[in-house]
Design an enzyme around this catalytic site. Structure first.
Site, mmCIF file in Angstrom:
data_model
loop_
_atom_site.group_PDB
_atom_site.id
_atom_site.type_symbol
_atom_site.label_atom_id
_atom_site.label_comp_id
_atom_site.label_asym_id
_atom_site.label_seq_id
_atom_site.Cartn_x
_atom_site.Cartn_y
_atom_site.Cartn_z
ATOM 1 N N LYS A 140 -4.026 5.554 -8.521
ATOM 2 C CA LYS A 140 -3.684 6.961 -8.784
ATOM 3 C C LYS A 140 -3.427 7.167 -10.280
ATOM 4 O O LYS A 140 -3.834 8.183 -10.849
ATOM 5 C CB LYS A 140 -2.439 7.352 -7.984
ATOM 6 C CG LYS A 140 -2.709 7.419 -6.490
ATOM 7 C CD LYS A 140 -1.426 7.602 -5.712
ATOM 8 C CE LYS A 140 -1.693 7.557 -4.225
ATOM 9 N NZ LYS A 140 -0.478 7.318 -3.455
ATOM 10 N N LEU B 46 0.887 -1.163 0.000
ATOM 11 C CA LEU B 46 0.000 0.000 0.000
ATOM 12 C C LEU B 46 0.921 1.207 0.000
ATOM 13 O O LEU B 46 1.929 1.219 0.730
ATOM 14 C CB LEU B 46 -0.829 0.028 1.288
ATOM 15 C CG LEU B 46 -2.234 -0.541 1.316
ATOM 16 C CD1 LEU B 46 -2.842 -0.344 2.697
ATOM 17 C CD2 LEU B 46 -3.132 0.069 0.261
ATOM 18 N N ASP B 47 0.580 2.224 -0.760
ATOM 19 C CA ASP B 47 1.418 3.427 -0.797
ATOM 20 C C ASP B 47 1.564 4.023 0.605
ATOM 21 O O ASP B 47 0.695 3.830 1.463
ATOM 22 C CB ASP B 47 0.790 4.499 -1.695
ATOM 23 C CG ASP B 47 0.813 4.091 -3.162
ATOM 24 O OD1 ASP B 47 1.559 3.166 -3.506
ATOM 25 O OD2 ASP B 47 0.071 4.717 -3.939
ATOM 26 N N LYS B 48 2.627 4.806 0.778
ATOM 27 C CA LYS B 48 2.871 5.448 2.084
ATOM 28 C C LYS B 48 1.676 6.309 2.515
ATOM 29 O O LYS B 48 1.276 6.306 3.677
ATOM 30 C CB LYS B 48 4.138 6.311 1.974
ATOM 31 C CG LYS B 48 4.530 7.017 3.243
ATOM 32 C CD LYS B 48 5.833 7.777 3.036
ATOM 33 C CE LYS B 48 6.050 8.788 4.129
ATOM 34 N NZ LYS B 48 7.218 9.635 3.876
ATOM 35 N N HIS C 2 1.246 2.319 -7.812
ATOM 36 C CA HIS C 2 0.358 3.497 -7.864
ATOM 37 C C HIS C 2 -0.826 3.296 -8.809
ATOM 38 O O HIS C 2 -1.263 4.240 -9.487
ATOM 39 C CB HIS C 2 1.129 4.744 -8.347
ATOM 40 C CG HIS C 2 2.134 5.263 -7.364
ATOM 41 N ND1 HIS C 2 2.091 5.004 -6.008
ATOM 42 C CD2 HIS C 2 3.229 6.056 -7.553
ATOM 43 C CE1 HIS C 2 3.110 5.609 -5.422
ATOM 44 N NE2 HIS C 2 3.818 6.230 -6.322
#
Ligand code: URA
Length: 243
Positions: free
Chosen positions: A190, A102-104, A187
């Site tokens: 996004k 999972l992205d930061k 990502h």
């Protein structure tokens, strides 16, 4: 493995307390009092009783974590705090790693395990494990976005994304949506929204397969999954549909 290591790994007692319990004769191995924490035991075949309770030894662990924003999901990072660093005993010494990233800046359901085969089944795009996200984006969403997600996308860079589900929950200056993906490219959400001219401002994973993140797990909180829950991850996946 060492008896004291087994006792601490199962969360029964710390290694130091294990030594005390052993000294007091409260640890039985196949009915005989253990002599030392360094005794070698085989939890698969031997019966180990601590203070009257039999130790249940699990070969693998599966955890759900509510990853907070600002924490990275890799195992090592010199700059940022990692999800692994949020774990306390006994989980911090079990060699757990995230099954998927999972992205930061993203929050929500992060799976952790020490079972490489299970993690591979969760992550591998060929297994088609569905991941569900709540997303807030800047700008309006409409049916053209839903159709574009459903068709799959190829970006100018040549990177392609498989068909994904987009359900619009509300549309306005900021819109809310639920996205379902069966792959997890870098990502991805996004970049899919960026291809539609929209910016993701909030991202939260809420489910993997049929396993939903507990609503009452605080940010940074985690808990062990039952075997049934670890299996629920594969509901709706390719292997689930063919078996
Ligand atoms: N898509 C993203 O853009 N980021 C994530 O962390 C997961 C899916």
């Amino acid at each position: 493995m060492r008896l004291d290591k087994l006792i601490s790994e199962t969360g029964t007692a710390s290694r130091r307390d294990a030594a005390r319990l052993i000294k007091s004769g409260l640890v039985l191995v196949d009915g005989m009092p253990a002599r030392s924490g360094s005794d070698k035991v085989d939890p698969q075949t031997q019966q180990i009783i601590v203070s009257g309770t039999r130790i249940e030894y699990k070969t693998h662990r599966y955890l759900m974590m509510n990853k907070p924003a600002g924490v990275v999901s890799s195992t090592d990072d010199h700059r940022d705090k990692t999800a692994i660093e949020l774990l306390g005993p006994p989980y911090d010494s079990l060699g757990l790693f995230p099954a998927g990233r999972l992205d930061k800046d993203a929050e929500g359901l992060l799976l952790l395990t020490d079972d490489g085969a299970w993690a591979h089944r969760v992550i591998s795009p060929s297994k088609h494990v569905w991941k569900t996200y709540d997303v807030r984006v800047d700008g309006l969403l409409d049916h053209a976005d839903v159709d574009a997600f459903a068709a799959g996308m190829t970006l100018k860079s040549g990177v392609s994304f498989k068909p994904a589900g987009l359900e619009i929950l509300s549309s306005g200056a900021q819109s809310l949506a639920r996205v379902k993906l069966r792959e997890g490219k870098y990502h991805q959400i996004k970049r899919m929204f960026a291809a539609r001219g929209k910016t993701v401002v909030y991202l939260r994973r809420v489910a993997v397969g049929a396993l939903r993140l507990d609503d009452d797990l605080p940010p940074g909180g985690y808990r062990e999954l039952t075997q049934q829950e670890a299996d629920a991850v594969f509901v709706g996946s390719a292997e689930h549909l063919t078996t």
